[in-house]
Design a protein around this motif. Sequence first.
Motif, PDB file in Angstrom:
ATOM      1  N   ILE A 512     -10.278  -3.045 -14.725  1.00 31.30           N
ATOM      2  CA  ILE A 512      -9.439  -2.171 -15.348  1.00 31.30           C
ATOM      3  C   ILE A 512      -8.651  -1.552 -14.317  1.00 31.30           C
ATOM      4  CG2 ILE A 512     -10.427  -0.708 -15.927  1.00 31.30           C
ATOM      5  CD1 ILE A 512      -7.892  -1.204 -18.530  1.00 31.30           C
ATOM      6  N   GLY A 513      -9.806  -1.206 -13.185  1.00 35.06           N
ATOM      7  CA  GLY A 513      -9.056  -0.691 -11.816  1.00 35.06           C
ATOM      8  C   GLY A 513      -7.804  -1.773 -10.876  1.00 35.06           C
ATOM      9  N   SER A 514      -8.445  -2.696 -11.043  1.00 33.11           N
ATOM     10  CA  SER A 514      -7.177  -3.435 -10.362  1.00 33.11           C
ATOM     11  C   SER A 514      -6.025  -3.464 -11.043  1.00 33.11           C
ATOM     12  CB  SER A 514      -7.846  -5.214 -10.429  1.00 33.11           C
ATOM     13  OG  SER A 514      -8.491  -5.980 -11.714  1.00 33.11           O
ATOM     14  N   ILE A 515      -6.313  -3.766 -12.509  1.00 32.55           N
ATOM     15  CA  ILE A 515      -4.761  -3.730 -13.033  1.00 32.55           C
ATOM     16  C   ILE A 515      -3.801  -2.180 -12.990  1.00 32.55           C
ATOM     17  CG2 ILE A 515      -3.861  -3.644 -15.733  1.00 32.55           C
ATOM     18  CD1 ILE A 515      -6.371  -5.602 -16.624  1.00 32.55           C
ATOM     19  N   ILE A 516      -4.755  -1.176 -13.337  1.00 36.74           N
ATOM     20  CA  ILE A 516      -4.079  -0.120 -13.091  1.00 36.74           C
ATOM     21  C   ILE A 516      -3.981   0.330 -11.812  1.00 36.74           C
ATOM     22  CG2 ILE A 516      -4.366   2.529 -12.729  1.00 36.74           C
ATOM     23  CD1 ILE A 516      -7.029   2.574 -14.360  1.00 36.74           C
ATOM     24  N   PHE A 615     -17.651  -7.060  -8.115  1.00 40.24           N
ATOM     25  CA  PHE A 615     -16.202  -6.050  -8.160  1.00 40.24           C
ATOM     26  C   PHE A 615     -14.904  -7.650  -8.041  1.00 40.24           C
ATOM     27  CE2 PHE A 615     -12.387  -5.070  -5.848  1.00 40.24           C
ATOM     28  CZ  PHE A 615     -12.625  -4.057  -6.362  1.00 40.24           C
ATOM     29  N   PHE A 616     -15.596  -8.061  -6.904  1.00 39.18           N
ATOM     30  CA  PHE A 616     -14.259  -9.103  -6.953  1.00 39.18           C
ATOM     31  C   PHE A 616     -14.558 -10.609  -7.900  1.00 39.18           C
ATOM     32  CE2 PHE A 616     -14.553  -7.651  -2.398  1.00 39.18           C
ATOM     33  CZ  PHE A 616     -12.872  -7.413  -2.467  1.00 39.18           C
ATOM     34  N   LEU A 617     -16.336 -10.264  -8.239  1.00 37.44           N
ATOM     35  CA  LEU A 617     -15.459 -11.488  -9.000  1.00 37.44           C
ATOM     36  C   LEU A 617     -15.163 -11.116 -10.790  1.00 37.44           C
ATOM     37  CD1 LEU A 617     -19.985 -12.793  -8.749  1.00 37.44           C
ATOM     38  CD2 LEU A 617     -17.127 -14.265  -8.819  1.00 37.44           C
ATOM     39  N   SER A 618     -15.221 -10.275 -10.983  1.00 39.02           N
ATOM     40  CA  SER A 618     -14.640  -9.126 -11.809  1.00 39.02           C
ATOM     41  C   SER A 618     -13.362  -9.260 -11.694  1.00 39.02           C
ATOM     42  CB  SER A 618     -15.607  -7.683 -12.764  1.00 39.02           C
ATOM     43  OG  SER A 618     -16.459  -7.305 -12.514  1.00 39.02           O
ATOM     44  N   PHE A 619     -12.640  -8.927 -11.066  1.00 38.70           N
ATOM     45  CA  PHE A 619     -11.643  -9.248 -10.496  1.00 38.70           C
ATOM     46  C   PHE A 619     -10.603 -10.548 -11.517  1.00 38.70           C
ATOM     47  CE2 PHE A 619      -8.018 -10.891  -7.775  1.00 38.70           C
ATOM     48  CZ  PHE A 619      -7.401 -10.283  -7.870  1.00 38.70           C
ATOM     49  N   ALA A 620     -11.714 -11.747 -10.407  1.00 39.88           N
ATOM     50  CA  ALA A 620     -11.104 -13.089 -11.015  1.00 39.88           C
ATOM     51  C   ALA A 620     -11.275 -13.423 -12.779  1.00 39.88           C
ATOM     52  CB  ALA A 620     -12.088 -13.692 -10.558  1.00 39.88           C
TER      53      ALA A 620
END
Length: 681
Positions: A512-516, A615-620
Amino acid sequence: MRVLRGIVAVSAIALLAPAMAAGASAGSWPGGDPRAAADADFFRFANGGWLDANPIPADRGGFSMATILVMAASDKVHALLEDAAATAETEPAGERAKVGAYYAAFMDEARIEAAGLAPLAPRLAEIRAAQSRRALARLMGRANSTFFGSLFSLSVAPDSHDPDRTALYLSQAGLGSVDRGLYLDGDAGPKRAEYVRYVGHLLAIAGWPGGGGLAPEVARFEARIAASSWTAADERDESRIYNPRTAPQLAAEAPGFPWDAFFAAAGLPGIKRVVVVEPAPVHEIAALYAGTPLPTLKAWAAFHALDNAAPVLSHAIADAGFEFHKHRLLGVEVPPPRWQQAVSQVAGGGAKDLQSSRGALGDAVGRLYVRRWFDPHARDALAGLIEDLRRELRTRILASEWMSAPARDEALRKLAAYRVEIGVPERGDRYEGLIIRRDDLYGDVERSTAYAWARDLARLHAPADRALWTMTPQTVNAYNYAPFREVVFTAALLQPPAFDAADDAAAMYGGIGSIIGHELTHAFDDVGRRFDAAGRMREWWTVADDRRFNEKAARLVQLYSACEAAPGLRVDGHLTLGENIADIGGLQLAYLAYRASLHGAAAPIVDGLTGEQRFFLSFAKLRRGHRRIETLRSDLASDPHTPDACRVNQAVRNVDGWYGAFDVTPDAPLFLAPERRTRIW
Ligand SMILES: [Zn+2]
């Protein structure tokens, strides 16, 4: 308004055995592909197992994490609608009763079938009776409150040069599909032939004089409109799409169309000012109107009324609409269940394969949804994360090596002025006076459409209302609206697994952080940056700022345009520029915020994965998804978001932290030399 699609996560996937490797094996990541290499295809590495296990359902054009969350929200809305329909009789005047009645009307297939095309017959008779271009233009003026089509669309929205006011916008329209290939591949093209068949079929079903005989003429007329129209990529240039005109100026610039009759029929007699979005196309379409035989124009109008109304009419026509728009153009094999179509019609939802974004009674459903399904604690948790991300963006602007001092100051003021809206809007439509009947679906649709247009007309002469949203709470999405200096996160986005307070920090910031971060960055993408700290579109960048921004942007255009979404199908780097800037900026900001949240301590290793890897895997993972080739083709031409694999792979390779997290070396396929990584924000 910029909208992020393709968000969301699932947590229901069993964890696989932990791996040992410091370099990360996808074997330790649920849904990953252990055979893929992180530095060659990070998207596949993070998501391949999930993609293989989740084929595209027959009733969809694609399947993704966003689909899963949209389905979860649809199920909740479905429950609300069923309940409302079961109890509506006891409170006939209330908005819940209206919701229930509308839903019941949509589900009453026997009644819809028995009515056949009869509900639309009066509109077709009006078209048939039009004896002049002037008379036909009057019908087009009523397009916002009926099923009539129009060559020009009218909308009311905040004035982008003065967001305290609202303005009337006039835009090119008149096409039966957003798929330009349909028109531009010429008479001999296979899609054009399909379209001609579809137009002819609807006209024949309706018993139009001459049957489908005029279908080739209608398709040719639209092909000329398409050739004159600007593309979605053209419309990213805000300086081109804001052209205020008086009524006499418009009539002089675009002769051939009876504007006064059109505006009067739209409820806008004597309109003083209109903002023309695409001046050249509007001029050319008006000229086409004057030069096309009236019988062709009338057949065009009849076809569009039929096509627009098809989803709420009997199977003979509804199925034809599905067959062309969804099956032929997007590859979808079967229609979604009736109740899902009902949810879309009543509540909207913004789902890609569903039609309506706000729905006929979307705000009423939103109030019911929030009361039953929204946890207010989610709002507080999200608000905290948003302030973390805002702080990182502020730091990035302060440290920016390419901005002039005046631009930096204005950008900081703008960022500080941004408001955050979460869950449900303060106000929405109340639907007072709107009559909804269980036995009249067609009438319900026309009356609710007319209600929405009357509401917009009332807003035209009032100050812009910042409490209103362009999305409903039950829509799974978020957006940044530069004129209002606001970012909005809907209630339906803030539910597990997209947003789960139990997630660890790496998953929270990467997800959700990368969406924000993405939404905040939209304030400074190629379009958003044109708006100043007061939300006005004006030139506030120096010439040198512009040049440096454009150099960086051009590199991204080139990088993304080189990415193949499928063999031979490349991304349009111009169309997707804003979303790509937001993806990279958002990922970068979220990464920095994640690092800051650790306060110098090492993140725990979980299942053999470091915090940075997770972190990066969650983004993907949030951008997991795949689509049918037909849908992909259509999206590449019209959707500003880069699809799936290109979206993930191009974003991570522009962020330095990803290289260290996965030991990516210069010989790796996804390696970009540091000087070729694009850092705008
Ligand atoms: Zn976006």
